[in-house]
Write a protein that holds these residues in place. Structure first.
Motif, PDB file in Angstrom:
ATOM      1  N   THR A 183     -41.403  -4.561  15.927  1.00  0.00           N
ATOM      2  CA  THR A 183     -41.328  -3.555  17.110  1.00  0.00           C
ATOM      3  C   THR A 183     -40.973  -4.347  18.303  1.00  0.00           C
ATOM      4  O   THR A 183     -41.265  -5.249  18.321  1.00  0.00           O
ATOM      5  CB  THR A 183     -42.845  -2.894  17.228  1.00  0.00           C
ATOM      6  OG1 THR A 183     -43.579  -3.813  17.239  1.00  0.00           O
ATOM      7  CG2 THR A 183     -43.360  -2.443  15.867  1.00  0.00           C
ATOM      8  N   LEU A 184     -40.170  -3.492  19.073  1.00  0.00           N
ATOM      9  CA  LEU A 184     -39.518  -3.958  20.439  1.00  0.00           C
ATOM     10  C   LEU A 184     -40.674  -4.093  21.582  1.00  0.00           C
ATOM     11  O   LEU A 184     -41.915  -3.481  21.285  1.00  0.00           O
ATOM     12  CB  LEU A 184     -38.691  -3.047  20.726  1.00  0.00           C
ATOM     13  CG  LEU A 184     -37.612  -3.666  21.989  1.00  0.00           C
ATOM     14  CD1 LEU A 184     -36.954  -4.949  21.442  1.00  0.00           C
ATOM     15  CD2 LEU A 184     -36.543  -2.468  22.618  1.00  0.00           C
TER      16      LEU A 184
ATOM     17  N   THR B  93     -38.826   6.578  33.176  1.00  0.00           N
ATOM     18  CA  THR B  93     -38.959   5.257  33.197  1.00  0.00           C
ATOM     19  C   THR B  93     -37.751   4.449  32.491  1.00  0.00           C
ATOM     20  O   THR B  93     -37.220   5.154  31.679  1.00  0.00           O
ATOM     21  CB  THR B  93     -40.224   4.840  32.135  1.00  0.00           C
ATOM     22  OG1 THR B  93     -40.415   3.673  32.170  1.00  0.00           O
ATOM     23  CG2 THR B  93     -40.104   5.476  30.580  1.00  0.00           C
ATOM     24  N   THR B  94     -37.455   3.439  32.932  1.00  0.00           N
ATOM     25  CA  THR B  94     -36.500   2.687  32.306  1.00  0.00           C
ATOM     26  C   THR B  94     -36.966   1.326  31.790  1.00  0.00           C
ATOM     27  O   THR B  94     -37.896   0.627  32.302  1.00  0.00           O
ATOM     28  CB  THR B  94     -35.218   2.319  33.235  1.00  0.00           C
ATOM     29  OG1 THR B  94     -34.687   3.179  33.717  1.00  0.00           O
ATOM     30  CG2 THR B  94     -34.200   1.151  32.744  1.00  0.00           C
ATOM     31  N   LEU B  95     -36.814   1.207  30.175  1.00  0.00           N
ATOM     32  CA  LEU B  95     -37.429   0.106  29.769  1.00  0.00           C
ATOM     33  C   LEU B  95     -36.747  -1.166  30.136  1.00  0.00           C
ATOM     34  O   LEU B  95     -35.416  -1.185  29.773  1.00  0.00           O
ATOM     35  CB  LEU B  95     -37.296   0.568  28.182  1.00  0.00           C
ATOM     36  CG  LEU B  95     -37.991   1.670  27.584  1.00  0.00           C
ATOM     37  CD1 LEU B  95     -38.039   1.705  26.106  1.00  0.00           C
ATOM     38  CD2 LEU B  95     -39.513   1.579  27.944  1.00  0.00           C
ATOM     39  N   THR B  96     -37.496  -2.137  30.387  1.00  0.00           N
ATOM     40  CA  THR B  96     -36.896  -3.349  30.730  1.00  0.00           C
ATOM     41  C   THR B  96     -37.195  -4.618  29.867  1.00  0.00           C
ATOM     42  O   THR B  96     -38.118  -4.633  29.318  1.00  0.00           O
ATOM     43  CB  THR B  96     -37.301  -3.645  32.380  1.00  0.00           C
ATOM     44  OG1 THR B  96     -38.660  -3.736  32.179  1.00  0.00           O
ATOM     45  CG2 THR B  96     -36.898  -2.783  33.355  1.00  0.00           C
TER      46      THR B  96
ATOM     47  N   LEU C 193     -38.725   0.793  21.007  1.00  0.00           N
ATOM     48  CA  LEU C 193     -38.549   1.171  19.702  1.00  0.00           C
ATOM     49  C   LEU C 193     -39.404   0.364  18.687  1.00  0.00           C
ATOM     50  O   LEU C 193     -40.005  -0.606  18.744  1.00  0.00           O
ATOM     51  CB  LEU C 193     -37.135   0.758  19.296  1.00  0.00           C
ATOM     52  CG  LEU C 193     -35.852   1.503  20.147  1.00  0.00           C
ATOM     53  CD1 LEU C 193     -34.465   0.595  19.911  1.00  0.00           C
ATOM     54  CD2 LEU C 193     -35.771   2.937  19.577  1.00  0.00           C
ATOM     55  N   GLY C 194     -39.746   1.371  17.747  1.00  0.00           N
ATOM     56  CA  GLY C 194     -40.790   0.908  16.721  1.00  0.00           C
ATOM     57  C   GLY C 194     -42.128   1.139  16.773  1.00  0.00           C
ATOM     58  O   GLY C 194     -42.924   1.528  15.940  1.00  0.00           O
ATOM     59  N   ASN C 195     -42.545   1.083  17.979  1.00  0.00           N
ATOM     60  CA  ASN C 195     -43.832   1.384  18.314  1.00  0.00           C
ATOM     61  C   ASN C 195     -44.403   2.774  18.003  1.00  0.00           C
ATOM     62  O   ASN C 195     -45.805   2.818  17.680  1.00  0.00           O
ATOM     63  CB  ASN C 195     -44.408   0.783  19.873  1.00  0.00           C
ATOM     64  CG  ASN C 195     -44.351  -0.636  20.225  1.00  0.00           C
ATOM     65  OD1 ASN C 195     -45.322  -1.530  19.972  1.00  0.00           O
ATOM     66  ND2 ASN C 195     -42.855  -1.102  20.583  1.00  0.00           N
TER      67      ASN C 195
ATOM     68  N   GLY D 280     -37.588   3.936  23.426  1.00  0.00           N
ATOM     69  CA  GLY D 280     -36.260   3.741  23.738  1.00  0.00           C
ATOM     70  C   GLY D 280     -35.869   2.230  23.697  1.00  0.00           C
ATOM     71  O   GLY D 280     -36.876   1.560  23.325  1.00  0.00           O
ATOM     72  N   ASP D 281     -34.698   1.756  23.680  1.00  0.00           N
ATOM     73  CA  ASP D 281     -34.364   0.326  23.606  1.00  0.00           C
ATOM     74  C   ASP D 281     -34.305  -0.227  25.095  1.00  0.00           C
ATOM     75  O   ASP D 281     -34.444   0.677  26.340  1.00  0.00           O
ATOM     76  CB  ASP D 281     -32.889   0.317  23.045  1.00  0.00           C
ATOM     77  CG  ASP D 281     -32.405  -1.061  22.595  1.00  0.00           C
ATOM     78  OD1 ASP D 281     -33.231  -2.019  23.015  1.00  0.00           O
ATOM     79  OD2 ASP D 281     -31.596  -1.190  21.868  1.00  0.00           O
ATOM     80  N   TRP D 282     -34.154  -1.583  25.305  1.00  0.00           N
ATOM     81  CA  TRP D 282     -34.096  -2.164  26.537  1.00  0.00           C
ATOM     82  C   TRP D 282     -33.017  -1.340  27.480  1.00  0.00           C
ATOM     83  O   TRP D 282     -31.716  -1.017  26.770  1.00  0.00           O
ATOM     84  CB  TRP D 282     -33.603  -3.422  26.715  1.00  0.00           C
ATOM     85  CG  TRP D 282     -34.762  -4.334  26.213  1.00  0.00           C
ATOM     86  CD1 TRP D 282     -35.828  -3.964  25.910  1.00  0.00           C
ATOM     87  CD2 TRP D 282     -34.786  -5.707  25.874  1.00  0.00           C
ATOM     88  NE1 TRP D 282     -37.041  -5.016  25.555  1.00  0.00           N
ATOM     89  CE2 TRP D 282     -35.991  -6.087  25.693  1.00  0.00           C
ATOM     90  CE3 TRP D 282     -33.760  -6.548  25.646  1.00  0.00           C
ATOM     91  CZ2 TRP D 282     -36.522  -7.413  24.949  1.00  0.00           C
ATOM     92  CZ3 TRP D 282     -33.876  -7.786  24.993  1.00  0.00           C
ATOM     93  CH2 TRP D 282     -35.452  -8.259  24.953  1.00  0.00           C
ATOM     94  N   TRP D 283     -33.332  -1.148  28.788  1.00  0.00           N
ATOM     95  CA  TRP D 283     -32.355  -0.503  29.558  1.00  0.00           C
ATOM     96  C   TRP D 283     -31.966   1.247  29.539  1.00  0.00           C
ATOM     97  O   TRP D 283     -31.441   1.739  30.126  1.00  0.00           O
ATOM     98  CB  TRP D 283     -30.871  -1.161  29.687  1.00  0.00           C
ATOM     99  CG  TRP D 283     -30.965  -2.613  30.015  1.00  0.00           C
ATOM    100  CD1 TRP D 283     -30.551  -3.609  29.463  1.00  0.00           C
ATOM    101  CD2 TRP D 283     -31.548  -2.951  31.384  1.00  0.00           C
ATOM    102  NE1 TRP D 283     -30.793  -4.767  29.964  1.00  0.00           N
ATOM    103  CE2 TRP D 283     -31.395  -4.501  31.149  1.00  0.00           C
ATOM    104  CE3 TRP D 283     -31.998  -2.640  32.401  1.00  0.00           C
ATOM    105  CZ2 TRP D 283     -32.041  -5.224  32.226  1.00  0.00           C
ATOM    106  CZ3 TRP D 283     -32.548  -3.302  33.330  1.00  0.00           C
ATOM    107  CH2 TRP D 283     -32.322  -4.773  33.291  1.00  0.00           C
TER     108      TRP D 283
END
Length: 265
Positions: free
Chosen positions: A134-135, A115-118, A83-85, A101-104
């Protein structure tokens, strides 16, 4: 291996780049900032058609606008990021196809790839005024050929997030784990693992094989250029893990992983 955290992943007919940087400096400026000490392992003009770009966070050695502009102009890849990037990318690369996306969060990238964001123990900024706006994350890729975890930048912390990756997503077939930019430890430990911590991540997540990334391309910290390779070997020996299970990736190196998780360069 392109260099630093930039890898070309080819799996089940899909071409994926992680944190691509072809610029001479990891910096907002052309004449100052960390300069590359190794040429990109793949000339930009020799890239195959790129389907997907994975971005981990906004630091200049990972999110390189000049490279993203070139990729967009030539390949128009889908760009996946935390998120944010996307605000950074869209402002500089109009028309870029961004998904966030957010984590997970799990993001479908098409062609049988997701892809799953970890989570990661890190931070981000482009300027002092936007720190942590930004995350930051890793990317756990699912492909028809197997699973690949691009860890992104991270400190080890209490190690909890790495056990969570294994519990929630399973042990990856291949992990791309940072091994460089870690000295001095009093300052860097919270944000970058050293080779000993990288081996702990490898063990925690139960990866079949690993490649060491994030070393030897830009002189970002105090350790010698080849220190990560030497310390990785020592850490693997101390943990009684065969050295061929976790190899420091060299620019231009080509690494093949099959269903049996054998590897050759």
């Amino acid at each position: 291996m392109v260099g630093h955290a930039a890898m070309l992943i080819q799996a089940a007919g899909v071409n994926i780049l992680t944190d691509p940087v072809w610029s001479e400096r990891a910096s907002p400026f052309r004449r100052v900032g960390p300069k590359r000490v190794t040429a990109p392992g793949i000339p930009f003009e020799s890239l195959p058609p790129i389907d997907v770009v994975l971005l981990s966070h906004a630091h200049y050695d990972h999110l390189d606008i000049a490279t993203l502009r070139r990729l967009h102009a030539v390949h128009d890849p889908l760009m996946a990021m935390p998120l944010g990037n996307d605000a950074v990318v869209r402002a500089a690369v109009p028309g870029a196809r961004c998904v966030t996306g957010d984590w997970w969060d799990r993001i479908d990238l098409g062609n049988g790839v997701a892809t799953t964001l970890t989570p990661a123990n890190h931070w981000s900024n482009r300027w002092p005024s936007d720190t942590r706006m930004t995350l930051w994350s890793g990317h756990y890729l699912e492909t028809r050929a197997g699973t690949i975890w691009f860890v992104g930048d991270t400190g080890y912390g209490d190690g909890a997030i790495f056990g969570q990756v294994r519990e929630r997503l399973g042990a990856p077939d291949v992990a791309l784990i940072p091994i460089g930019a870690y000295e001095p430890r009093w300052f860097m430990a919270a944000q970058h693992v050293d080779p000993a911590d990288a081996v702990r991540i490898f063990t925690d997540v139960g990866a079949g094989r690993a490649l060491g990334i994030h070393w030897g391309t830009f002189q970002l910290t105090d350790e010698a250029r080849d220190a990560p390779v030497e310390e990785l070997a020592a850490a693997l020996d101390a943990a009684r893990i065969p050295r061929d299970r976790f190899v420091a990736a060299e620019p231009g190196g080509v690494y093949h992983f099959g269903r049996t998780l054998g590897t050759s360069r």
